[in-house]
Every structure is written in structure tokens, then in C-alpha cells.
Design a protein around this motif. Structure first.
Motif, mmCIF file in Angstrom:
data_model
loop_
_atom_site.group_PDB
_atom_site.id
_atom_site.type_symbol
_atom_site.label_atom_id
_atom_site.label_comp_id
_atom_site.label_asym_id
_atom_site.label_seq_id
_atom_site.Cartn_x
_atom_site.Cartn_y
_atom_site.Cartn_z
ATOM 1 N N SER A 199 63.751 2.767 -68.856
ATOM 2 C CA SER A 199 64.761 2.715 -67.809
ATOM 3 C C SER A 199 65.836 3.775 -68.036
ATOM 4 N N PHE A 200 66.109 4.507 -66.993
ATOM 5 C CA PHE A 200 67.132 5.548 -67.034
ATOM 6 C C PHE A 200 67.995 5.398 -65.787
ATOM 7 N N ILE A 201 69.198 5.906 -65.849
ATOM 8 C CA ILE A 201 70.071 5.902 -64.687
ATOM 9 C C ILE A 201 70.471 7.338 -64.396
ATOM 10 N N ALA A 202 70.435 7.700 -63.139
ATOM 11 C CA ALA A 202 70.847 9.042 -62.730
ATOM 12 C C ALA A 202 72.225 8.929 -62.107
ATOM 13 N N GLU A 203 73.132 9.770 -62.568
ATOM 14 C CA GLU A 203 74.511 9.757 -62.085
ATOM 15 C C GLU A 203 74.840 11.120 -61.497
ATOM 16 N N GLU A 204 75.455 11.115 -60.334
ATOM 17 C CA GLU A 204 75.863 12.362 -59.714
ATOM 18 C C GLU A 204 77.203 12.777 -60.318
ATOM 19 N N THR A 205 77.267 14.006 -60.836
ATOM 20 C CA THR A 205 78.497 14.527 -61.419
ATOM 21 C C THR A 205 78.881 15.803 -60.686
ATOM 22 N N SER A 206 80.018 16.369 -61.050
ATOM 23 C CA SER A 206 80.453 17.616 -60.413
ATOM 24 C C SER A 206 79.508 18.774 -60.736
ATOM 25 N N GLU A 207 78.748 18.651 -61.821
ATOM 26 C CA GLU A 207 77.814 19.703 -62.223
ATOM 27 C C GLU A 207 76.396 19.465 -61.734
ATOM 28 N N LEU A 230 73.164 16.361 -61.480
ATOM 29 C CA LEU A 230 72.704 15.040 -61.885
ATOM 30 C C LEU A 230 72.703 14.907 -63.398
ATOM 31 N N LEU A 231 73.137 13.751 -63.865
ATOM 32 C CA LEU A 231 73.117 13.415 -65.281
ATOM 33 C C LEU A 231 72.178 12.238 -65.440
ATOM 34 N N ILE A 232 71.146 12.387 -66.263
ATOM 35 C CA ILE A 232 70.174 11.319 -66.492
ATOM 36 C C ILE A 232 70.465 10.703 -67.852
ATOM 37 N N LYS A 233 70.714 9.369 -67.839
ATOM 38 C CA LYS A 233 71.064 8.674 -69.076
ATOM 39 C C LYS A 233 70.091 7.528 -69.321
ATOM 40 N N PRO A 234 69.682 7.319 -70.590
ATOM 41 C CA PRO A 234 68.805 6.187 -70.896
ATOM 42 C C PRO A 234 69.586 4.884 -70.850
ATOM 43 N N ILE A 235 68.911 3.816 -70.461
ATOM 44 C CA ILE A 235 69.492 2.484 -70.527
ATOM 45 C C ILE A 235 68.891 1.834 -71.763
ATOM 46 N N LEU A 236 69.727 1.561 -72.746
ATOM 47 C CA LEU A 236 69.241 1.154 -74.063
ATOM 48 C C LEU A 236 69.504 -0.319 -74.357
ATOM 49 N N THR A 237 68.941 -1.210 -73.570
ATOM 50 C CA THR A 237 69.022 -2.637 -73.873
ATOM 51 C C THR A 237 67.614 -3.180 -73.950
ATOM 52 N N ASN A 238 67.487 -4.341 -74.554
ATOM 53 C CA ASN A 238 66.157 -4.905 -74.758
ATOM 54 C C ASN A 238 65.685 -5.792 -73.616
ATOM 55 N N SER A 239 66.594 -6.485 -72.973
ATOM 56 C CA SER A 239 66.214 -7.449 -71.962
ATOM 57 C C SER A 239 66.089 -6.797 -70.587
ATOM 58 N N PRO A 240 64.963 -7.024 -69.895
ATOM 59 C CA PRO A 240 64.828 -6.460 -68.549
ATOM 60 C C PRO A 240 65.929 -6.937 -67.608
ATOM 61 N N SER A 241 66.349 -8.200 -67.725
ATOM 62 C CA SER A 241 67.401 -8.701 -66.841
ATOM 63 C C SER A 241 68.736 -8.047 -67.170
ATOM 64 N N GLU A 242 69.008 -7.797 -68.447
ATOM 65 C CA GLU A 242 70.240 -7.091 -68.824
ATOM 66 C C GLU A 242 70.231 -5.677 -68.268
ATOM 67 N N ARG A 243 69.086 -5.019 -68.327
ATOM 68 C CA ARG A 243 68.989 -3.663 -67.787
ATOM 69 C C ARG A 243 69.288 -3.661 -66.294
ATOM 70 N N SER A 244 68.733 -4.622 -65.570
ATOM 71 C CA SER A 244 68.937 -4.679 -64.127
ATOM 72 C C SER A 244 70.405 -4.893 -63.794
ATOM 73 N N ILE A 245 71.049 -5.812 -64.489
ATOM 74 C CA ILE A 245 72.459 -6.097 -64.242
ATOM 75 C C ILE A 245 73.314 -4.900 -64.625
ATOM 76 N N GLU A 246 73.044 -4.323 -65.773
ATOM 77 C CA GLU A 246 73.825 -3.163 -66.206
ATOM 78 C C GLU A 246 73.654 -1.984 -65.259
ATOM 79 N N THR A 247 72.449 -1.779 -64.776
ATOM 80 C CA THR A 247 72.202 -0.700 -63.816
ATOM 81 C C THR A 247 72.976 -0.953 -62.529
ATOM 82 N N PHE A 248 72.929 -2.180 -62.045
ATOM 83 C CA PHE A 248 73.656 -2.527 -60.830
ATOM 84 C C PHE A 248 75.150 -2.279 -61.013
ATOM 85 N N ILE A 249 75.710 -2.745 -62.113
ATOM 86 C CA ILE A 249 77.152 -2.590 -62.358
ATOM 87 C C ILE A 249 77.521 -1.117 -62.478
#
Length: 90
Positions: free
Chosen positions: A36-44, A46-65
């Protein structure tokens, strides 16, 4: 930017397929040990960042937030206002 910037950082060209998918280099996929990775739009760009949690539900919530924070900040809400809303729903 100069050439030394590209040598010091790990920059790789990515190809987008017709479906909109991109493939991350194997080195990155193995280094971050996540699917799981999250893409963030920046002034430069796209920034692609890994989501480093173990639980799929935690990843989903963290991605949403994370996405929620980025989107409402663009609408002019302060960090304090955003955190208050998140605290109410958590």
C-alpha cells in the motif's frame, strides 16, 4: 536541480499503463515491504509514500485520514479544525 541531486536520491522513471497503473521498482517494493502506497500532490508534482502498518483496516483508515487532511487543507481549513473533526469521528 543539478545532477548530484539525482545521484544522491533514488529517482526512477515510471511508466503509466493505459489502465492508469504504474509499477514501482522492485528495490522500493522490497525495501518498504508493503503493498500500500499513498500518492500526494505537492508543489513539485506527485510524492509516493509507503503505508507502513500491518493491519489492512489500519491502512484503510490511515489512508482515508491522510487523503481527508490533504483535501480539506486545500479548502482552507486549519490543521486545528481538521484535527477536531477527526477527533469527533474516531
Amino acid at each position: 536541480m543539478n545532477l548530484s541531486y539525482f545521484i544522491k536520491t533514488m529517482n526512477y522513471p515510471l511508466k503509466m499503463f493505459n489502465s492508469g497503473q504504474i509499477t514501482l521498482p522492485k528495490k522500493w517494493r522490497e525495501q518498504y515491504d508493503t503493498h500500500s502506497f499513498i500518492a500526494e500532490e505537492t508543489s513539485e508534482g506527485l510524492l509516493i509514500k509507503p503505508i507502513l502498518t500491518n493491519s489492512p483496516s489500519e491502512r484503510s483508515i490511515e489512508t482515508f485520514i491522510e487523503n481527508f487532511k490533504v483535501q480539506v487543507a486545500k479548502q482552507g481549513f486549519t490543521e486545528k479544525e481538521i484535527d477536531e473533526v477527526i477527533a469527533k469521528i474516531m
